[in-house]
Design a protein around this motif. Sequence first.
Motif: not given
Length: 113
Positions: A24, A26, A35, A39
């Motif tokens: 993931l 960013s 996030i 998560d």
Amino acid sequence: LVEDDETFRYAAQAGLETAGFRVLSSGSVKTALSILASDAPDLLLTDIRLMGNIDGLVLSSMARVQRPTLPVLFITGFEELVSKAADYGRVLVKPVELDALVAAVRKELAKSP
């Protein structure tokens, strides 16, 4: 993966995903915090120097409030930041080869409880 250099972020993400990791990513601290809140990542991989008021060191401290044992791996293009970050986690200096990045991620994940 938190990295404000878009080219490096995309290359690192692609390489890590090819190595079998779910990534993931960013480009901003704000998105990264979102996030991290929604998560449960196994590792925080972040640049030390990020655009904005919050750097990777502060971001890692904020993440560890929620998850004290979260492994953190830092990346930086500034050698002078390595000693500053040493108390927070392992540091890789850019440019970093993909094999070295993958090996470092595996090593940090292996230490994770």
